[in-house]
Design a protein around this motif. Structure first.
Motif, PDB file in Angstrom:
ATOM      1  N   VAL A 164       0.774  -1.075   0.116  1.00 15.85           N
ATOM      2  CA  VAL A 164      -0.113   0.017   0.216  1.00 15.85           C
ATOM      3  C   VAL A 164       1.059   0.900   0.509  1.00 15.85           C
ATOM      4  CG1 VAL A 164      -2.410   1.524   1.425  1.00 15.85           C
ATOM      5  CG2 VAL A 164      -1.404  -1.276   1.780  1.00 15.85           C
ATOM      6  N   ALA A 165       1.191   2.328  -0.706  1.00 14.22           N
ATOM      7  CA  ALA A 165       2.106   3.360  -1.150  1.00 14.22           C
ATOM      8  C   ALA A 165       1.205   4.635  -1.234  1.00 14.22           C
ATOM      9  CB  ALA A 165       2.555   3.563  -2.171  1.00 14.22           C
ATOM     10  N   LYS A 166       1.631   6.045  -1.010  1.00 17.57           N
ATOM     11  CA  LYS A 166       1.365   6.994  -1.603  1.00 17.57           C
ATOM     12  C   LYS A 166       1.954   7.472  -2.776  1.00 17.57           C
ATOM     13  CE  LYS A 166      -1.249   8.430   1.983  1.00 17.57           C
ATOM     14  NZ  LYS A 166      -1.492   9.178   3.416  1.00 17.57           N
ATOM     15  N   PRO A 167       1.389   7.713  -3.652  1.00 15.23           N
ATOM     16  CA  PRO A 167       2.410   8.973  -4.796  1.00 15.23           C
ATOM     17  C   PRO A 167       3.256   9.637  -3.963  1.00 15.23           C
ATOM     18  CG  PRO A 167       0.081   8.288  -5.626  1.00 15.23           C
ATOM     19  CD  PRO A 167       0.115   8.754  -4.518  1.00 15.23           C
ATOM     20  N   GLU A 168       4.944  10.269  -3.728  1.00 12.30           N
ATOM     21  CA  GLU A 168       5.340  11.110  -3.577  1.00 12.30           C
ATOM     22  C   GLU A 168       5.929  12.025  -4.896  1.00 12.30           C
ATOM     23  OE1 GLU A 168       8.599  10.623  -0.106  1.00 12.30           O
ATOM     24  OE2 GLU A 168       6.529  10.983   1.062  1.00 12.30           O
ATOM     25  N   ALA A 169       6.700  12.257  -5.263  1.00 15.86           N
ATOM     26  CA  ALA A 169       7.447  13.209  -5.723  1.00 15.86           C
ATOM     27  C   ALA A 169       8.299  12.254  -7.066  1.00 15.86           C
ATOM     28  CB  ALA A 169       9.458  13.174  -4.781  1.00 15.86           C
ATOM     29  N   GLY A 170       7.503  11.970  -7.841  1.00 16.88           N
ATOM     30  CA  GLY A 170       7.461  11.323  -9.083  1.00 16.88           C
ATOM     31  C   GLY A 170       7.668   9.502  -8.630  1.00 16.88           C
ATOM     32  N   SER A 171       7.491   9.091  -7.447  1.00 23.28           N
ATOM     33  CA  SER A 171       7.084   7.360  -6.901  1.00 23.28           C
ATOM     34  C   SER A 171       6.864   7.141  -6.356  1.00 23.28           C
ATOM     35  CB  SER A 171       9.247   7.460  -6.365  1.00 23.28           C
ATOM     36  OG  SER A 171       9.235   5.839  -6.165  1.00 23.28           O
ATOM     37  N   PHE A 172       6.430   7.113  -4.712  1.00 28.24           N
ATOM     38  CA  PHE A 172       5.750   6.405  -4.042  1.00 28.24           C
ATOM     39  C   PHE A 172       6.319   6.410  -2.346  1.00 28.24           C
ATOM     40  CE2 PHE A 172       6.893   2.471  -5.933  1.00 28.24           C
ATOM     41  CZ  PHE A 172       6.568   1.732  -5.544  1.00 28.24           C
ATOM     42  N   ARG A 173       5.790   6.334  -1.443  1.00 27.34           N
ATOM     43  CA  ARG A 173       5.998   6.352  -0.521  1.00 27.34           C
ATOM     44  C   ARG A 173       5.410   4.456  -0.397  1.00 27.34           C
ATOM     45  NH1 ARG A 173       3.993   7.893   4.387  1.00 27.34           N
ATOM     46  NH2 ARG A 173       2.973   9.788   3.534  1.00 27.34           N
ATOM     47  N   VAL A 174       5.491   3.835   0.681  1.00 23.77           N
ATOM     48  CA  VAL A 174       5.247   2.636   0.987  1.00 23.77           C
ATOM     49  C   VAL A 174       4.673   2.690   2.781  1.00 23.77           C
ATOM     50  CG1 VAL A 174       5.391   0.566   1.648  1.00 23.77           C
ATOM     51  CG2 VAL A 174       6.521   1.274  -0.598  1.00 23.77           C
TER      52      VAL A 174
ATOM     53  N   VAL B 126       6.467  -7.301  -9.310  1.00 25.90           N
ATOM     54  CA  VAL B 126       5.386  -7.295  -9.435  1.00 25.90           C
ATOM     55  C   VAL B 126       4.669  -6.245  -9.264  1.00 25.90           C
ATOM     56  CG1 VAL B 126       3.573  -8.487 -10.161  1.00 25.90           C
ATOM     57  CG2 VAL B 126       5.210  -9.582 -10.809  1.00 25.90           C
ATOM     58  N   ARG B 127       4.536  -5.801  -7.511  1.00 15.93           N
ATOM     59  CA  ARG B 127       4.065  -5.326  -7.244  1.00 15.93           C
ATOM     60  C   ARG B 127       4.509  -3.627  -6.943  1.00 15.93           C
ATOM     61  NH1 ARG B 127       5.232  -7.211  -0.637  1.00 15.93           N
ATOM     62  NH2 ARG B 127       6.776  -6.841  -1.677  1.00 15.93           N
ATOM     63  N   GLU B 128       5.310  -3.756  -7.057  1.00 14.57           N
ATOM     64  CA  GLU B 128       6.297  -2.498  -7.636  1.00 14.57           C
ATOM     65  C   GLU B 128       6.292  -1.785  -8.912  1.00 14.57           C
ATOM     66  OE1 GLU B 128       8.008  -4.251  -3.511  1.00 14.57           O
ATOM     67  OE2 GLU B 128       7.975  -4.190  -5.861  1.00 14.57           O
ATOM     68  N   GLY B 129       5.637  -3.083 -10.101  1.00 19.39           N
ATOM     69  CA  GLY B 129       5.052  -2.645 -11.085  1.00 19.39           C
ATOM     70  C   GLY B 129       4.224  -1.582 -11.289  1.00 19.39           C
ATOM     71  N   LEU B 130       3.116  -2.951 -10.306  1.00 23.85           N
ATOM     72  CA  LEU B 130       1.111  -2.575 -10.428  1.00 23.85           C
ATOM     73  C   LEU B 130       1.333  -1.314  -9.812  1.00 23.85           C
ATOM     74  CD1 LEU B 130       0.275  -6.073  -8.698  1.00 23.85           C
ATOM     75  CD2 LEU B 130       0.067  -5.038 -10.954  1.00 23.85           C
ATOM     76  N   LEU B 131       2.389  -0.915  -8.642  1.00 23.34           N
ATOM     77  CA  LEU B 131       2.413   0.499  -8.425  1.00 23.34           C
ATOM     78  C   LEU B 131       1.899   1.573  -9.310  1.00 23.34           C
ATOM     79  CD1 LEU B 131       3.768  -0.119  -4.675  1.00 23.34           C
ATOM     80  CD2 LEU B 131       0.957   0.801  -5.319  1.00 23.34           C
ATOM     81  N   VAL B 132       3.477   1.451 -10.345  1.00 20.66           N
ATOM     82  CA  VAL B 132       3.879   2.091 -11.235  1.00 20.66           C
ATOM     83  C   VAL B 132       2.580   2.204 -12.275  1.00 20.66           C
ATOM     84  CG1 VAL B 132       4.949   2.681 -13.185  1.00 20.66           C
ATOM     85  CG2 VAL B 132       6.254   2.248 -10.868  1.00 20.66           C
ATOM     86  N   GLY B 133       2.170   1.381 -12.475  1.00 14.68           N
ATOM     87  CA  GLY B 133       1.079   1.212 -13.241  1.00 14.68           C
ATOM     88  C   GLY B 133      -0.545   2.120 -12.660  1.00 14.68           C
ATOM     89  N   LEU B 134      -0.624   2.138 -11.956  1.00 17.98           N
ATOM     90  CA  LEU B 134      -1.866   2.473 -11.168  1.00 17.98           C
ATOM     91  C   LEU B 134      -1.623   3.852 -11.149  1.00 17.98           C
ATOM     92  CD1 LEU B 134      -2.385   0.261  -8.561  1.00 17.98           C
ATOM     93  CD2 LEU B 134      -4.116   0.697 -10.306  1.00 17.98           C
ATOM     94  N   MET B 135      -0.596   4.779 -10.764  1.00 19.34           N
ATOM     95  CA  MET B 135       0.205   5.593 -10.829  1.00 19.34           C
ATOM     96  C   MET B 135      -0.102   6.574 -12.317  1.00 19.34           C
ATOM     97  SD  MET B 135       3.629   6.079  -7.419  1.00 19.34           S
ATOM     98  CE  MET B 135       3.620   7.280  -8.941  1.00 19.34           C
ATOM     99  N   LYS B 136       0.191   6.058 -12.542  1.00 19.40           N
ATOM    100  CA  LYS B 136       0.512   6.366 -14.116  1.00 19.40           C
ATOM    101  C   LYS B 136      -1.221   6.653 -15.177  1.00 19.40           C
ATOM    102  CE  LYS B 136       4.965   4.238 -16.593  1.00 19.40           C
ATOM    103  NZ  LYS B 136       4.893   3.510 -17.174  1.00 19.40           N
ATOM    104  N   GLU B 137      -1.854   5.932 -13.974  1.00 14.31           N
ATOM    105  CA  GLU B 137      -3.147   5.660 -14.318  1.00 14.31           C
ATOM    106  C   GLU B 137      -3.978   7.012 -14.001  1.00 14.31           C
ATOM    107  OE1 GLU B 137      -6.518   2.846 -13.501  1.00 14.31           O
ATOM    108  OE2 GLU B 137      -6.512   1.516 -14.666  1.00 14.31           O
TER     109      GLU B 137
END
Length: 331
Positions: A12-22, A298-309
Motif C-alpha cells: 500500500v503506497a502513496k504517490p510522492e515526488a514522482g515515485s511512491f512511499r510505502v 510485480v507489486r512495484e510494477g503494479l503501483l507504477v501502472g496505477l500511478m500512471k493511470e
C-alpha cells in the motif's frame, strides 16, 4: 497485490515526488500451488490458507483507505483447473477481485518494478524473476533517458514449487540437483539461441538483475544476516562466483542444516535448492561476473501502472475543466 504460486504479497503506497512511499505491506508464504503440478487442482487446504492471507490484505487496504487497487494472480491460477471457483470464493468471502495476468504481462510488470535498479550505462540487461510455478526471463535494450526496449521474453514452466515437486526438496537423491539444472537448461538454451546473449556478455555490455525470493535469500545468506534485512539486500551486487558457491553448498546440505540458516528457515528449506538449480542453470549459460539483487518486482510494477493511470485521468479532468472554463468566458 500479487498472489503467486508460493507467496501472497501486498504493498500500500502513496504517490510522492514522482515515485511512491510505502505506507503498509504484507507478505506470507501460502503455498497456493502445493500439489497443482501433480493434480492440476488447487487443494482445499491451500485455498483456505490463501483466503486467510487475502483477508488480512483486504483489512489492511480498508484501514489505509485505499482508493485505487489492482490485485493479480499468476502462474498457479493460470494452470489450475479450478482457479475460477477459487476466484469466485475470494470475491464472495473477501471482496477482492483477482485478475489472472498473462506470462507476458507478469514479465513486464517485474521489469517496471525493477527499473530503478537498471544501470543505463550498459547497453543491455537480462532480468529474471524466479516464481513458484514459472520463471520469467526478459532481454532488454537500455536506451538513453532511462528508457527500455523489450527485445525478447520467455516464461520457463519451472519455478521453485513445481521443480521441487518434480525432483524433491526435503529428501534429495544424488542426481536430483543436476536433473533440476538440466530441466531448466533446455529452456534457457532455446532463449540463448534466439538472442545470442552470451556474445553481449563477453563484450561486457550486459547487466543481469534477479528478482525473487531465491536471489534475496541467497543474498541474505551471503551477507550472513541473522535476520533478513531488505535495505541490505535490495539493490545489492553479488559476485556470481560466491553465489554459485552458496548454491552448491545448499544443494549438498541436508534439510535440517538449511532450516538452521536464518534467511532460509523452515518455510524455504525445501524450496531453496530448486531455486539454486535455476540460478546455476542461468549462470552456466550466461557466466556474468556480477548479479544485482532486487527485492521488488510485480507489486512495484503494479503501483507504477496505477500511478500512471491516475496521472492520465487527472490530465483528462484538467483538460475538460479548462475547456469548460473557456466556454464560460466566451459566453
Amino acid at each position: 497485490m500479487d498472489l503467486g504460486t508460493n507467496n501472497c504479497r501486498l504493498l500500500v503506497a502513496k504517490p510522492e515526488a514522482g515515485s511512491f512511499r510505502v505506507v503498509d505491506s504484507f507478505s506470507r508464504i501460502v503455498r497456493l500451488g502445493e500439489g497443482v503440478s501433480r493434480t492440476g487442482l488447487l487443494s482445499s487446504g491451500a485455498m483456505d490458507r490463501t483466503v486467510e492471507a487475502l483477508q488480512i490484505c483486504a483489512d489492511k487496504m480498508q484501514r489505509q483507505g485505499v482508493s485505487r487497487m489492482r490485485c493479480v494472480a499468476t502462474e498457479v491460477c493460470r494452470q489450475a483447473e479450478n482457479s475460477t471457483e477459487f476466484l469466485d470464493r475470494v470475491k464472495t468471502e473477501v471482496g477482492i477481485e483477482l485478475d489472472i495476468i498473462t506470462t507476458e504481462e507478469e514479465a513486464g510488470l517485474a521489469v517496471d518494478g525493477c527499473s530503478p535498479l537498471l544501470d543505463h550505462r550498459n547497453k543491455n540487461a537480462l532480468v529474471f524473476d524466479i516464481g513458484g510455478g514459472s520463471t520469467e526471463l526478459v532481454w532488454l535494450r537500455l536506451r538513453n533517458r532511462q528508457r527500455t526496449e523489450v527485445l525478447g521474453w520467455t516464461s520457463i514452466p519451472y519455478g521453485v514449487v513445481s521443480l521441487t515437486e518434480r525432483h524433491g526438496g526435503v529428501t534429495l537423491s544424488g542426481d536430483a540437483y543436476q536433473n533440476m539444472i538440466a530441466d531448466v537448461t533446455e529452456h534457457i538454451a532455446r532463449f540463448e539461441e534466439q538472442h545470442g546473449i552470451a556474445d553481449f556478455i563477453r563484450q561486457g555490455q550486459v547487466q543481469m538483475l534477479g528478482t525473487s525470493g531465491t536471489v534475496t535469500t541467497l543474498a541474505g545468506v551471503h551477507f550472513g544476516l541473522k535476520r533478513y534485512n531488505r535495505r541490505r539486500v535490495d539493490g545489492a551486487w553479488l559476485h556470481t562466483s560466491k553465489m554459485i558457491e552458496i548454491c552448491e553448498r545448499l544443494a549438498n546440505s541436508n534439510y535440517d542444516d538449511r532450516v538452521q540458516e536464518p534467511c532460509i528457515g523452515e518455510e524455504r528449506a525445501d524450496l531453496v535448492v530448486s531455486g539454486c538449480a535455476i540460478v546455476q542453470a542461468m549462470h552456466n549459460q550466461w557466466p556474468i561476473r556480477k548479479l544485482r539483487v532486487a527485492d521488488r518486482g510485480v507489486r512495484e510494477g503494479l503501483l507504477v501502472g496505477l500511478m500512471k493511470e491516475a496521472d492520465r485521468e487527472q490530465d483528462t479532468a484538467d483538460k475538460v475543466a479548462q475547456k469548460t472554463n473557456l466556454s464560460k468566458v466566451e459566453t
